[in-house]
Write an enzyme that holds these catalytic residues in place. Structure first.
Site, PDB file in Angstrom:
ATOM      1  N   CYS A 119       0.840  -1.214   0.000  1.00  0.00           N
ATOM      2  CA  CYS A 119       0.000   0.000   0.000  1.00  0.00           C
ATOM      3  C   CYS A 119       0.868   1.254   0.000  1.00  0.00           C
ATOM      4  O   CYS A 119       0.517   2.259  -0.620  1.00  0.00           O
ATOM      5  CB  CYS A 119      -0.907   0.010   1.234  1.00  0.00           C
ATOM      6  SG  CYS A 119      -2.420  -0.929   1.047  1.00  0.00           S
ATOM      7  N   CYS A 225      -5.407   1.617   4.344  1.00  0.00           N
ATOM      8  CA  CYS A 225      -4.274   1.531   3.412  1.00  0.00           C
ATOM      9  C   CYS A 225      -3.104   2.411   3.856  1.00  0.00           C
ATOM     10  O   CYS A 225      -1.968   2.157   3.502  1.00  0.00           O
ATOM     11  CB  CYS A 225      -4.703   1.901   2.001  1.00  0.00           C
ATOM     12  SG  CYS A 225      -5.190   3.614   1.793  1.00  0.00           S
TER      13      CYS A 225
HETATM   14  S1  SF4 Z   1      -4.826  -2.843  -1.265  1.00  0.00           S
HETATM   15 FE1  SF4 Z   1      -2.742  -2.257  -0.782  1.00  0.00          FE
HETATM   16  S2  SF4 Z   1      -1.749  -4.280  -0.367  1.00  0.00           S
HETATM   17 FE2  SF4 Z   1      -3.593  -4.718  -1.510  1.00  0.00          FE
HETATM   18  S3  SF4 Z   1      -2.907  -4.798  -3.651  1.00  0.00           S
HETATM   19 FE3  SF4 Z   1      -3.720  -2.726  -3.231  1.00  0.00          FE
HETATM   20  S4  SF4 Z   1      -1.936  -1.511  -2.743  1.00  0.00           S
HETATM   21 FE4  SF4 Z   1      -1.349  -3.686  -2.511  1.00  0.00          FE
END
Ligand code: SF4
Length: 234
Positions: A119, A225
């Site tokens: 994230c 996030c």
């Molecule tokens: S929510 Fe966050 S951890 Fe999950 S794929 Fe998207 S950016 Fe990556």
């Protein structure tokens, strides 16, 4: 930069304690942060409300979407539909930095190993750069979504930007009525039981209608996030 101090933020939160989304947005867009505010929009299940309100105030307000490369195809389709329907003219799509992806997530599997780092790479860092020229940004969070959002207020200071939360006090009933009375389309996945929608890897259907964010990072303790969190001091 005219970032508000704690005293002014407190006064604003007192003034808008009842939480009328339209008044909060009008005051922020037309007075407090004129030409210095953007809406950071997920184009998720409830985003259409703020988009609709903004379209009635100023169709040129920048609308920023964080495209992690892992969004549902239904979200991209819904985004295109809403932008066209509401006539919003200043859409901006922000992607993760390619060099950083090649360095830290070359096989696109970081989300399986470390959701916080993923994230950070795909949302937090890109957002930070995209907000360089803004004093303030609008967020769609609501206190009825529980978790860290329960004590939300209309105005907050996060990482030296004022975050405006027009729906902080809105109920599920308000949301449902707004969609109906303004004839707004729902996200295609909402009808299938998705109550909060992010990346496809980290979103499942919510099992409890009273806990809309239950379907996000459902197999980990993660709940946010990170874009709404203050950076830790090292
Ligand atoms: S929510 Fe966050 S951890 Fe999950 S794929 Fe998207 S950016 Fe990556």
């Amino acid at each position: 930069m005219t970032i508000l101090d704690d005293f002014k933020i407190k006064a604003l939160n007192s003034r808008f304690a009842d939480g009328d989304p339209k008044s909060i947005l009008e005051h922020s867009i037309l007075n407090l942060f004129k030409n210095k505010i953007a809406y950071v929009c997920s184009f998720g299940t409830e985003s259409a409300i703020i988009l609709d309100l903004i379209s009635k105030i100023d169709k040129d307000i920048p609308i920023i979407m964080l495209n992690t490369h892992f969004l549902f195809k239904e979200t991209i389709k819904y985004k295109n539909e809403l932008l066209k329907l509401l006539g919003l003219k200043n859409y901006r799509e922000v992607f993760p930095d390619e060099k950083m992806l090649n360095k830290y997530d070359v096989d696109n599997s970081l989300w399986k190993k470390d959701v916080d780092k993923c994230c950070n790479l795909r949302k937090v860092i890109p957002l930070e750069s995209s907000l360089n020229n803004f004093e303030s940004w609008i967020s769609g969070r609501k206190s009825y979504h529980l978790g860290d959002r329960q004590n939300l207020k209309a105005f907050e200071l996060i990482n030296n930007k004022i975050v405006v939360n027009p729906l902080f006090n809105s109920t599920k009933e308000f949301i449902d009525n707004y969609f109906l009375s303004n004839n707004l389309p729902r996200h295609p996945l909402f009808e299938k039981g998705y109550l909060s929608i992010g990346c496809s890897h980290c979103t499942v259907k919510a099992k409890n209608i009273m806990d809309p964010r239950q379907g996000r990072w459902s197999d980990s303790s993660k709940t946010e996030c990170g874009i709404h969190l203050n950076k830790r001091e090292n």
